[in-house]
Design a protein around this motif. Structure first.
Motif: not given
Length: 215
Positions: A19-23, A106-108, A113-118
């Motif tokens: 539980v916790g953290g950010r993607p 969600t927006p975050w 995932y967009c950064e993961f794609h980059r």
């Protein structure tokens, strides 16, 4: 590298591992490599899951209904990979689904995932009608295995045909299965099924040892 997640076999009865953290890319990379995926639930910090039973599509068990096969032969749609990742994930987030309220994208999650794609780890498949994006899906390369995340369509069968395009792409690179995480009626109709966590983790570890270059 220090591991930030416990063993997925230690998940609780709901399949929650942490539980916790950010993607963020570093966390996403470790999570998918270990068979864990994030799923936001409103009112809680970010939850990370490894369910007791995992949805998978084994390509040898893929069932293409006759009507879909016919549509595949005559479709005028064209398909691409990684041409419009952010547009695809935002379209997936905007879809209204009969069995869900709101969206877990969600927006975050979109930003993560967009950064993961980059960084070359998240990928999209697009279905086009001319220059109009009418369907697609996105997912994550878990180091030689692929985890599908979400799909959308604006034309009948566009997302299903995008999925078949992805399956053929992965097959051509030596992969023989797809992680779909949660079994839905749509995926079950295509031959997907649930397997125990232990079997899934063994499949994932084997795929990662093979080190296939999927994209």
């Amino acid at each position: 590298m220090e591991e930030r997640f416990p063993d997925p076999r230690e998940a609780n009865d709901d399949g929650i591992v942490a539980v916790g953290g950010r993607p963020e890319p570093a966390l996403l990379e470790e999570a998918y490599a270990r068979g864990i995926f994030p799923w936001p639930v409103e009112g809680y910090p970010l939850l990370w899951f490894s369910p007791a039973e995992r949805g998978v599509l084994l390509f040898e068990e893929l069932h293409v209904p006759r009507s879909l096969a016919r549509e595949r032969r005559r479709t005028r749609l064209s398909f691409t990979i990684d041409r419009a990742f952010e547009r695809v994930i935002r379209a997936c987030a905007a879809v209204t689904r009969a069995h869900e309220q709101g969206t877990w994208i969600t927006p975050w999650m979109v930003r993560g995932y967009c950064e993961f794609h980059r960084r070359g780890r998240a990928h999209s498949v697009e279905a086009w009608e001319g220059e109009e994006l009418v369907g697609g899906l996105y997912g994550v390369d878990a180091g030689g295995a692929f985890a599908g995340e979400s799909m959308f369509h604006l034309r009948p069968n566009a997302s299903k045909l995008a999925l078949l395009f992805l399956v053929e792409h992965l097959r051509a690179r030596g992969l023989d299965w797809l992680d779909i995480q949660v079994l839905t009626p749509h995926m079950e109709a295509l031959g997907a099924r649930l397997i125990p966590r232990e079997e899934f983790l063994a499949r994932l570890a084997h795929a990662r040892r093979r080190g296939l270059k999927l994209f």
